[in-house]
Scaffold this motif. Sequence first.
Motif, PDB file in Angstrom:
ATOM      1  N   SER A   1       7.843  56.625 -12.148  1.00 57.63           N
ATOM      2  CA  SER A   1       8.573  58.275 -12.037  1.00 57.63           C
ATOM      3  C   SER A   1       7.945  59.018 -10.965  1.00 57.63           C
ATOM      4  CB  SER A   1       8.397  58.734 -13.518  1.00 57.63           C
ATOM      5  OG  SER A   1       9.094  58.147 -14.533  1.00 57.63           O
TER       6      SER A   1
ATOM      7  N   VAL B   1      10.236  53.054  -3.221  1.00 60.90           N
ATOM      8  CA  VAL B   1      10.306  52.663  -4.547  1.00 60.90           C
ATOM      9  C   VAL B   1      10.013  50.855  -3.988  1.00 60.90           C
ATOM     10  CG1 VAL B   1      11.022  51.863  -6.665  1.00 60.90           C
ATOM     11  CG2 VAL B   1      11.489  54.175  -5.462  1.00 60.90           C
TER      12      VAL B   1
ATOM     13  N   VAL C   1      10.896  59.298  -0.521  1.00 58.00           N
ATOM     14  CA  VAL C   1      10.591  58.474  -2.017  1.00 58.00           C
ATOM     15  C   VAL C   1      10.705  56.806  -1.421  1.00 58.00           C
ATOM     16  CG1 VAL C   1      11.319  57.688  -3.861  1.00 58.00           C
ATOM     17  CG2 VAL C   1      11.151  60.283  -3.386  1.00 58.00           C
TER      18      VAL C   1
ATOM     19  N   LEU D   1      12.732  62.101 -11.312  1.00 57.87           N
ATOM     20  CA  LEU D   1      12.897  60.794 -10.956  1.00 57.87           C
ATOM     21  C   LEU D   1      12.408  59.905 -12.174  1.00 57.87           C
ATOM     22  CD1 LEU D   1      13.077  62.777  -8.521  1.00 57.87           C
ATOM     23  CD2 LEU D   1      13.085  60.472  -7.437  1.00 57.87           C
TER      24      LEU D   1
ATOM     25  N   ASP E   1      16.827  53.375  -4.588  1.00 57.86           N
ATOM     26  CA  ASP E   1      16.398  54.813  -4.735  1.00 57.86           C
ATOM     27  C   ASP E   1      15.647  55.277  -3.520  1.00 57.86           C
ATOM     28  OD1 ASP E   1      16.038  54.486  -8.108  1.00 57.86           O
ATOM     29  OD2 ASP E   1      17.901  55.511  -7.285  1.00 57.86           O
ATOM     30  N   THR E   2      15.058  54.221  -2.812  1.00 56.97           N
ATOM     31  CA  THR E   2      14.257  54.816  -1.817  1.00 56.97           C
ATOM     32  C   THR E   2      15.137  55.366  -0.741  1.00 56.97           C
ATOM     33  OG1 THR E   2      13.017  52.817  -1.917  1.00 56.97           O
ATOM     34  CG2 THR E   2      13.041  53.869   0.419  1.00 56.97           C
TER      35      THR E   2
ATOM     36  N   LEU F   1      12.693  54.446 -11.431  1.00 50.50           N
ATOM     37  CA  LEU F   1      13.089  54.245 -10.249  1.00 50.50           C
ATOM     38  C   LEU F   1      13.365  52.745  -9.715  1.00 50.50           C
ATOM     39  CD1 LEU F   1      10.600  56.869  -8.759  1.00 50.50           C
ATOM     40  CD2 LEU F   1      13.122  56.678  -8.393  1.00 50.50           C
TER      41      LEU F   1
ATOM     42  N   VAL G   1      22.859  58.004 -10.558  1.00 52.57           N
ATOM     43  CA  VAL G   1      21.687  58.252 -11.305  1.00 52.57           C
ATOM     44  C   VAL G   1      21.480  58.660 -12.531  1.00 52.57           C
ATOM     45  CG1 VAL G   1      20.601  58.667  -8.689  1.00 52.57           C
ATOM     46  CG2 VAL G   1      21.334  60.570 -10.214  1.00 52.57           C
TER      47      VAL G   1
ATOM     48  N   ARG H   1      18.944  58.509 -15.415  1.00 55.37           N
ATOM     49  CA  ARG H   1      17.303  58.384 -14.790  1.00 55.37           C
ATOM     50  C   ARG H   1      16.853  59.624 -14.248  1.00 55.37           C
ATOM     51  NH1 ARG H   1      16.871  54.909 -10.851  1.00 55.37           N
ATOM     52  NH2 ARG H   1      18.807  55.373 -10.054  1.00 55.37           N
ATOM     53  N   PHE H   2      18.018  60.510 -13.693  1.00 58.05           N
ATOM     54  CA  PHE H   2      17.454  61.704 -12.871  1.00 58.05           C
ATOM     55  C   PHE H   2      17.785  62.828 -13.648  1.00 58.05           C
ATOM     56  CE2 PHE H   2      17.295  59.753  -8.346  1.00 58.05           C
ATOM     57  CZ  PHE H   2      16.368  58.679  -8.662  1.00 58.05           C
TER      58      PHE H   2
END
Length: 122
Positions: free
Chosen positions: A16, A120, A118, A82, A89-90, A85, A63, A66-67
């Motif tokens: 997260s 991941v 971000v 977030l 999601d990168t 992940l 998303v 999750r978001f």
Amino acid sequence: VQLQASGGGLVQAGGSLRLSCAASGGTFGSYSVGWFRQAPGKEREFVAAINGSNDGTRVANSVKGRFTISRDNAKATVYLHLRSLKPEDTAAYSCAAKLRSAVVDSGLYPYWGQGTLVTVSS
């Protein structure tokens, strides 16, 4: 209004993060704020948005669940939470602001902050 995004970083899949979008120079409660992301080689994508009066949000189907998005008008900050992940999601996540209602079309947001990355890992 000026915006500054922060909170990105490297996280393992399933982890997260909380991104922040801090605003200055305007009446923050008058502005809806959206989060968008852009992965390398891909087009910018809507993620989530919240109305200035905190009475409505929009979240992309990719998303949803999750978001989440929230705001603290006293701190002139919008948060993007977030969770769970995934490597997909990168991306560079950017926040943007507009008067009146939140919308998904990035072209309708005149004010933008810089992105926060971000990453991941799997």
